[in-house]
Design a protein around this motif. Structure first.
Motif, PDB file in Angstrom:
ATOM      1  N   VAL A   1       7.226  -2.237   3.445  1.00 22.71           N
ATOM      2  CA  VAL A   1       7.147  -1.350   4.613  1.00 22.71           C
ATOM      3  C   VAL A   1       8.314  -0.373   4.646  1.00 22.71           C
ATOM      4  O   VAL A   1       8.137   0.824   4.893  1.00 22.71           O
ATOM      5  N   GLU A   2       9.518  -0.853   4.393  1.00 22.80           N
ATOM      6  CA  GLU A   2      10.685   0.028   4.484  1.00 22.80           C
ATOM      7  C   GLU A   2      10.742   1.035   3.335  1.00 22.80           C
ATOM      8  O   GLU A   2      11.124   2.182   3.531  1.00 22.80           O
ATOM      9  N   ILE A   3      10.337   0.632   2.149  1.00 24.46           N
ATOM     10  CA  ILE A   3      10.369   1.555   1.016  1.00 24.46           C
ATOM     11  C   ILE A   3       9.341   2.671   1.161  1.00 24.46           C
ATOM     12  O   ILE A   3       9.581   3.805   0.754  1.00 24.46           O
ATOM     13  N   ARG A   4       8.213   2.402   1.781  1.00 20.42           N
ATOM     14  CA  ARG A   4       7.155   3.410   1.954  1.00 20.42           C
ATOM     15  C   ARG A   4       7.456   4.421   3.068  1.00 20.42           C
ATOM     16  O   ARG A   4       6.831   5.474   3.125  1.00 20.42           O
ATOM     17  N   PHE A   5       8.380   4.089   3.948  1.00 14.43           N
ATOM     18  CA  PHE A   5       8.626   4.920   5.128  1.00 14.43           C
ATOM     19  C   PHE A   5       8.946   6.370   4.785  1.00 14.43           C
ATOM     20  O   PHE A   5       8.310   7.297   5.289  1.00 14.43           O
ATOM     21  N   ARG A   6       9.911   6.565   3.936  1.00 12.11           N
ATOM     22  CA  ARG A   6      10.372   7.928   3.628  1.00 12.11           C
ATOM     23  C   ARG A   6       9.232   8.796   3.078  1.00 12.11           C
ATOM     24  O   ARG A   6       9.055   9.936   3.486  1.00 12.11           O
ATOM     25  N   GLY A   7       8.465   8.267   2.154  1.00  8.75           N
ATOM     26  CA  GLY A   7       7.351   9.009   1.580  1.00  8.75           C
ATOM     27  C   GLY A   7       6.305   9.374   2.617  1.00  8.75           C
ATOM     28  O   GLY A   7       5.748  10.472   2.601  1.00  8.75           O
ATOM     29  N   PHE A   8       6.028   8.460   3.529  1.00 10.95           N
ATOM     30  CA  PHE A   8       5.046   8.704   4.588  1.00 10.95           C
ATOM     31  C   PHE A   8       5.520   9.820   5.514  1.00 10.95           C
ATOM     32  O   PHE A   8       4.793  10.762   5.803  1.00 10.95           O
ATOM     33  N   VAL A   9       6.742   9.716   5.969  1.00 15.11           N
ATOM     34  CA  VAL A   9       7.266  10.658   6.960  1.00 15.11           C
ATOM     35  C   VAL A   9       7.502  12.049   6.372  1.00 15.11           C
ATOM     36  O   VAL A   9       7.269  13.056   7.035  1.00 15.11           O
TER      37      VAL A   9
ATOM     38  N   ALA B   1      17.067 -23.629  -4.375  1.00 16.54           N
ATOM     39  CA  ALA B   1      16.161 -22.574  -4.837  1.00 16.54           C
ATOM     40  C   ALA B   1      16.008 -21.502  -3.763  1.00 16.54           C
ATOM     41  O   ALA B   1      16.014 -20.304  -4.073  1.00 16.54           O
ATOM     42  N   ARG B   2      15.864 -21.930  -2.496  1.00 22.56           N
ATOM     43  CA  ARG B   2      15.753 -20.946  -1.401  1.00 22.56           C
ATOM     44  C   ARG B   2      17.009 -20.100  -1.303  1.00 22.56           C
ATOM     45  O   ARG B   2      16.939 -18.889  -1.126  1.00 22.56           O
ATOM     46  N   TRP B   3      18.189 -20.715  -1.423  1.00 22.00           N
ATOM     47  CA  TRP B   3      19.446 -19.967  -1.342  1.00 22.00           C
ATOM     48  C   TRP B   3      19.595 -19.024  -2.535  1.00 22.00           C
ATOM     49  O   TRP B   3      20.109 -17.910  -2.392  1.00 22.00           O
ATOM     50  N   ASN B   4      19.147 -19.447  -3.700  1.00 15.98           N
ATOM     51  CA  ASN B   4      19.205 -18.576  -4.882  1.00 15.98           C
ATOM     52  C   ASN B   4      18.314 -17.352  -4.691  1.00 15.98           C
ATOM     53  O   ASN B   4      18.725 -16.225  -4.977  1.00 15.98           O
ATOM     54  N   ARG B   5      17.086 -17.564  -4.226  1.00 15.34           N
ATOM     55  CA  ARG B   5      16.187 -16.427  -3.951  1.00 15.34           C
ATOM     56  C   ARG B   5      16.787 -15.513  -2.896  1.00 15.34           C
ATOM     57  O   ARG B   5      16.713 -14.298  -2.984  1.00 15.34           O
ATOM     58  N   PHE B   6      17.384 -16.128  -1.889  1.00 15.24           N
ATOM     59  CA  PHE B   6      18.018 -15.389  -0.803  1.00 15.24           C
ATOM     60  C   PHE B   6      19.123 -14.478  -1.349  1.00 15.24           C
ATOM     61  O   PHE B   6      19.156 -13.281  -1.053  1.00 15.24           O
ATOM     62  N   SER B   7      20.004 -15.023  -2.182  1.00 12.15           N
ATOM     63  CA  SER B   7      21.113 -14.221  -2.705  1.00 12.15           C
ATOM     64  C   SER B   7      20.640 -13.139  -3.675  1.00 12.15           C
ATOM     65  O   SER B   7      21.282 -12.109  -3.826  1.00 12.15           O
ATOM     66  N   GLU B   8      19.495 -13.340  -4.299  1.00  9.29           N
ATOM     67  CA  GLU B   8      18.927 -12.310  -5.176  1.00  9.29           C
ATOM     68  C   GLU B   8      18.182 -11.241  -4.395  1.00  9.29           C
ATOM     69  O   GLU B   8      18.164 -10.079  -4.779  1.00  9.29           O
ATOM     70  N   THR B   9      17.551 -11.627  -3.300  1.00 13.81           N
ATOM     71  CA  THR B   9      16.694 -10.716  -2.544  1.00 13.81           C
ATOM     72  C   THR B   9      17.450  -9.880  -1.514  1.00 13.81           C
ATOM     73  O   THR B   9      17.084  -8.730  -1.265  1.00 13.81           O
ATOM     74  N   GLU B  10      18.483 -10.415  -0.914  1.00 12.88           N
ATOM     75  CA  GLU B  10      19.201  -9.689   0.141  1.00 12.88           C
ATOM     76  C   GLU B  10      19.699  -8.308  -0.289  1.00 12.88           C
ATOM     77  O   GLU B  10      19.551  -7.349   0.467  1.00 12.88           O
TER      78      GLU B  10
ATOM     79  N   ALA C   1      18.375  -6.270  -2.418  1.00 12.56           N
ATOM     80  CA  ALA C   1      17.192  -5.400  -2.483  1.00 12.56           C
ATOM     81  C   ALA C   1      16.728  -5.026  -1.078  1.00 12.56           C
ATOM     82  O   ALA C   1      16.295  -3.894  -0.840  1.00 12.56           O
ATOM     83  N   LEU C   2      16.830  -5.952  -0.149  1.00 10.77           N
ATOM     84  CA  LEU C   2      16.465  -5.647   1.238  1.00 10.77           C
ATOM     85  C   LEU C   2      17.421  -4.633   1.853  1.00 10.77           C
ATOM     86  O   LEU C   2      16.998  -3.736   2.585  1.00 10.77           O
TER      87      LEU C   2
ATOM     88  N   GLU D   1      18.314   1.018   3.607  1.00  9.99           N
ATOM     89  CA  GLU D   1      18.955   2.326   3.469  1.00  9.99           C
ATOM     90  C   GLU D   1      17.921   3.405   3.152  1.00  9.99           C
ATOM     91  O   GLU D   1      18.051   4.537   3.593  1.00  9.99           O
ATOM     92  N   PHE D   2      16.906   3.039   2.399  1.00  8.09           N
ATOM     93  CA  PHE D   2      15.855   3.984   2.027  1.00  8.09           C
ATOM     94  C   PHE D   2      14.938   4.292   3.209  1.00  8.09           C
ATOM     95  O   PHE D   2      14.242   5.306   3.204  1.00  8.09           O
TER      96      PHE D   2
END
Length: 157
Positions: free
Chosen positions: A137-145, A22-31, A33-34, A39-40
Motif C-alpha cells: 500500500v505505501e509503495i503504490r501511493f506515490r505512483g497513484f497520486v 524466527a519471528r524476531w529475525n523476520r522482524f529485523s529483516e523487514t523493519e 524495508a517498511l 518514506e516513499f
C-alpha cells in the motif's frame, strides 16, 4: 509419566523459542524495508492548486485501500476508523506545510494494521501478513497520486 511430561515441556519450550527467534529475525529483516516504504509514501507539492489536486487524489487513495471508512477529513488530515478485527490494513494521511519553503507542503500516507506489533514493540502474531500488505500500500501511493488523471483511476492494485 513424569519424565514424559518433562520431556514434552522441554520440546514445546524449544519449539516456542525457535518460533520466537524466527519471528524476531523476520522482524529485523523487514523493519528497514517498511521504513523505506514509509518514506516513499510521501509527496511534496507546491502551491494551492497542485496541493489541492494531490490531496484530492490522496483522499481517493485512502478510500480505495483502507479497510475502514473515513471518519474525519479536512485540509490537514484524513483519518479512517480503526478496524475491529486484527490483520487488516487501514490508512491515515497528513498534509504538513513546509517550515522552510513557503507555499510547499508534504502529503504522507501511513498504513497501519492491528496485531502487527506486540506490547513490547516487537513483532506480533500477524506481523508478517501485515508488513507485506503495508509495504504494498505505501509503495503504490506515490505512483497513484502523481499519475496523470487517467492513470490514477486505472491503477492495477
Amino acid at each position: 509419566m513424569r519424565a514424559r511430561s518433562f520431556c514434552a515441556t522441554l520440546v514445546l519450550s524449544a519449539l516456542a523459542g525457535c518460533s520466537t527467534d524466527a519471528r524476531w529475525n523476520r522482524f529485523s529483516e523487514t523493519e528497514p524495508a517498511l521504513l523505506q516504504a514509509r518514506e516513499f509514501a510521501a509527496v511534496d507539492c507546491q502551491g494551492p492548486d497542485e496541493c489541492s489536486l494531490l490531496w484530492t487524489r490522496t483522499k481517493a487513495y485512502v478510500t480505495r485501500y483502507s479497510a475502514t471508512h473515513i471518519r474525519y477529513a479536512d485540509e490537514r488530515a484524513i483519518e479512517t476508523a480503526r478496524p475491529l478485527e486484527a490483520g487488516v490494513v487501514y490508512l491515515w494521511a497528513t498534509r504538513t506545510p513546509s517550515a522552510e519553503k513557503r507555499g510547499w507542503a508534504r502529503i504522507s500516507v501511513k498504513a497501519m494494521c492491528r496485531g502487527m506489533y506486540a506490547m513490547d514493540g516487537g513483532p506480533g502474531w500477524l506481523y508478517t501478513q501485515c508488513a507485506s500488505e503495508i509495504q504494498k500500500v505505501e509503495i503504490r501511493f506515490r505512483g497513484f497520486v502523481l499519475a496523470p488523471e487517467r492513470g490514477a483511476q486505472d491503477d492495477a492494485a
